[in-house]
Motif scaffolding. Structure first.
Motif, PDB file in Angstrom:
ATOM      1  N   ASP A 174       0.828  -1.201   0.000  1.00 29.06           N
ATOM      2  CA  ASP A 174       0.000   0.000   0.000  1.00 29.06           C
ATOM      3  C   ASP A 174       0.864   1.253   0.000  1.00 29.06           C
ATOM      4  OD1 ASP A 174      -2.515   1.492   0.298  1.00 29.06           O
ATOM      5  OD2 ASP A 174      -1.831   1.880   2.334  1.00 29.06           O
ATOM      6  N   ALA A 175       1.936   1.247   0.814  1.00 29.16           N
ATOM      7  CA  ALA A 175       2.813   2.418   0.892  1.00 29.16           C
ATOM      8  C   ALA A 175       3.510   2.671  -0.441  1.00 29.16           C
ATOM      9  CB  ALA A 175       3.840   2.218   2.001  1.00 29.16           C
ATOM     10  N   LEU A 176       3.965   1.598  -1.087  1.00 30.48           N
ATOM     11  CA  LEU A 176       4.686   1.757  -2.350  1.00 30.48           C
ATOM     12  C   LEU A 176       3.757   2.193  -3.482  1.00 30.48           C
ATOM     13  CD1 LEU A 176       7.081  -1.283  -2.017  1.00 30.48           C
ATOM     14  CD2 LEU A 176       7.786   1.107  -2.270  1.00 30.48           C
ATOM     15  N   VAL A 177       2.554   1.633  -3.518  1.00 28.17           N
ATOM     16  CA  VAL A 177       1.595   2.043  -4.547  1.00 28.17           C
ATOM     17  C   VAL A 177       1.185   3.503  -4.324  1.00 28.17           C
ATOM     18  CG1 VAL A 177      -0.697   1.663  -5.521  1.00 28.17           C
ATOM     19  CG2 VAL A 177       0.753  -0.292  -4.974  1.00 28.17           C
ATOM     20  N   THR A 178       0.961   3.864  -3.071  1.00 31.42           N
ATOM     21  CA  THR A 178       0.610   5.248  -2.754  1.00 31.42           C
ATOM     22  C   THR A 178       1.723   6.200  -3.193  1.00 31.42           C
ATOM     23  OG1 THR A 178      -0.747   4.585  -0.867  1.00 31.42           O
ATOM     24  CG2 THR A 178       0.029   6.862  -0.897  1.00 31.42           C
ATOM     25  N   TYR A 179       2.972   5.838  -2.902  1.00 29.27           N
ATOM     26  CA  TYR A 179       4.096   6.689  -3.294  1.00 29.27           C
ATOM     27  C   TYR A 179       4.219   6.762  -4.813  1.00 29.27           C
ATOM     28  CZ  TYR A 179       8.628   8.959  -3.137  1.00 29.27           C
ATOM     29  OH  TYR A 179       9.644   9.868  -3.293  1.00 29.27           O
ATOM     30  N   ALA A 180       3.913   5.662  -5.482  1.00 24.23           N
ATOM     31  CA  ALA A 180       3.993   5.645  -6.948  1.00 24.23           C
ATOM     32  C   ALA A 180       3.076   6.686  -7.566  1.00 24.23           C
ATOM     33  CB  ALA A 180       3.643   4.255  -7.476  1.00 24.23           C
ATOM     34  N   PHE A 181       1.961   6.991  -6.878  1.00 24.91           N
ATOM     35  CA  PHE A 181       0.985   7.948  -7.407  1.00 24.91           C
ATOM     36  C   PHE A 181       1.138   9.345  -6.806  1.00 24.91           C
ATOM     37  CE2 PHE A 181      -1.048   4.094  -8.814  1.00 24.91           C
ATOM     38  CZ  PHE A 181      -1.665   4.468  -9.987  1.00 24.91           C
ATOM     39  N   LEU A 182       2.156   9.525  -5.983  1.00 27.86           N
ATOM     40  CA  LEU A 182       2.317  10.811  -5.315  1.00 27.86           C
ATOM     41  C   LEU A 182       2.534  11.943  -6.308  1.00 27.86           C
ATOM     42  CD1 LEU A 182       2.388  12.034  -2.493  1.00 27.86           C
ATOM     43  CD2 LEU A 182       4.864  11.673  -2.469  1.00 27.86           C
ATOM     44  N   HIS A 183       3.359  11.690  -7.324  1.00 36.45           N
ATOM     45  CA  HIS A 183       3.653  12.729  -8.313  1.00 36.45           C
ATOM     46  C   HIS A 183       3.343  12.285  -9.737  1.00 36.45           C
ATOM     47  CE1 HIS A 183       5.547  15.069  -5.171  1.00 36.45           C
ATOM     48  NE2 HIS A 183       6.341  14.061  -4.871  1.00 36.45           N
ATOM     49  N   ASP A 184       2.838  11.081  -9.890  1.00 34.08           N
ATOM     50  CA  ASP A 184       2.552  10.540 -11.216  1.00 34.08           C
ATOM     51  C   ASP A 184       1.108  10.046 -11.259  1.00 34.08           C
ATOM     52  OD1 ASP A 184       2.364   9.141 -13.602  1.00 34.08           O
ATOM     53  OD2 ASP A 184       4.344   8.228 -13.439  1.00 34.08           O
ATOM     54  N   PRO A 185       0.237  10.702 -12.023  1.00 36.26           N
ATOM     55  CA  PRO A 185      -1.175  10.292 -12.056  1.00 36.26           C
ATOM     56  C   PRO A 185      -1.393   8.891 -12.607  1.00 36.26           C
ATOM     57  CG  PRO A 185      -0.713  11.910 -13.766  1.00 36.26           C
ATOM     58  CD  PRO A 185       0.496  11.861 -12.886  1.00 36.26           C
ATOM     59  N   ASP A 186      -0.418   8.376 -13.332  1.00 35.91           N
ATOM     60  CA  ASP A 186      -0.521   7.009 -13.848  1.00 35.91           C
ATOM     61  C   ASP A 186       0.200   6.001 -12.969  1.00 35.91           C
ATOM     62  OD1 ASP A 186      -2.027   7.658 -16.150  1.00 35.91           O
ATOM     63  OD2 ASP A 186      -0.221   8.364 -17.153  1.00 35.91           O
ATOM     64  N   GLY A 187       0.952   6.475 -11.992  1.00 36.28           N
ATOM     65  CA  GLY A 187       1.691   5.588 -11.113  1.00 36.28           C
ATOM     66  C   GLY A 187       3.082   5.303 -11.650  1.00 36.28           C
ATOM     67  N   ASP A 188       4.106   5.655 -10.887  1.00 30.80           N
ATOM     68  CA  ASP A 188       5.487   5.419 -11.296  1.00 30.80           C
ATOM     69  C   ASP A 188       5.718   3.908 -11.368  1.00 30.80           C
ATOM     70  OD1 ASP A 188       8.290   4.997 -11.328  1.00 30.80           O
ATOM     71  OD2 ASP A 188       8.630   6.950 -10.388  1.00 30.80           O
TER      72      ASP A 188
END
Length: 214
Positions: A174-188
């Motif tokens: 959950d933390a990694l997916v959340t961070y992936a979307f922190l600055h990328d609307p498609d998910g890093d």
């Protein structure tokens, strides 16, 4: 039909549409709240902005939500329900391996982040500052769902240590997916891939019997 029967029937007929209309109105208000969160951020959401975006009176908002916090809590609850349903659909489907299931779970999470307005910033409301009242952590909720899947699909009953390991794996994902979307609307994709890797490693470590052919 006597008067008593007629009266009871009339109440039922009138009551159900009223409930349905109220449910639709609440959904419309929450849709408006989600749009406000996307456009202005959680901190700037107000009941007045919700009313304006919904094309409703402020009195209509107050009929269902006493303040902005109540709006955010209700929106967070709806977000949580949507991601739970998305993951539930994954767990009900047939997958060739546990790891294929995990990858499908991550895909469902990613799709929820991408398609549910306000989910990127609000999620299930864990970060909401509610004063003395705190939102409970989300990970344990999904532990029960995953544990049921492991029991039914793989005939594995988790002990307390394995449940804790699964909770940590879900929390890390959950933390990694959340961070992936922190600055990328498609998910890093780097963090999304890392989330799958961490989840895989944690589960194999906790359930070595699934390592072969996982």
């Amino acid at each position: 039909m006597n008067d008593r029967q007629a009266s009871g029937s009339s109440v039922t007929v009138r009551h159900e549409p009223v409930q349905a209309r109220a449910a639709l109105r609440i959904e419309a208000l929450l849709d408006a709240a989600a749009a406000v969160v996307v456009d202005h951020g959680i901190e700037h959401l107000t009941t007045a902005l919700v009313a304006e975006r919904a094309g409703a009176s402020i009195g209509t908002v107050y009929r269902y939500f006493p303040d902005r916090v109540a709006v955010l809590v209700a929106l967070a609850e709806r977000n949580l329900e949507r991601i739970r349903l998305a993951i539930e659909r994954v767990l009900l489907a047939e997958h060739p391996s546990l790891m294929a299931t995990i990858e499908a779970v991550v895909d469902a999470m990613v799709e929820t982040f991408r398609t549910v307005p306000s989910f990127r910033s609000l999620r299930g409301g864990e970060g909401l500052d509610l004063g003395p009242t705190e939102r409970p952590p989300v990970a344990p909720t999904f532990v029960d769902d995953m544990a049921a899947h492991l029991r039914e699909r793989w005939e594995i009953e988790l002990d307390d240590e394995q449940r804790e390991a699964l909770e940590l794996a879900i929390g890390a994902l959950d933390a990694l997916v959340t961070y992936a979307f922190l600055h990328d609307p498609d998910g890093d994709p780097r963090y999304l891939q890392l989330g799958v890797q961490v989840m895989r490693e944690r589960i194999v470590a906790a359930l070595p019997q699934l390592a072969e052919g996982a």
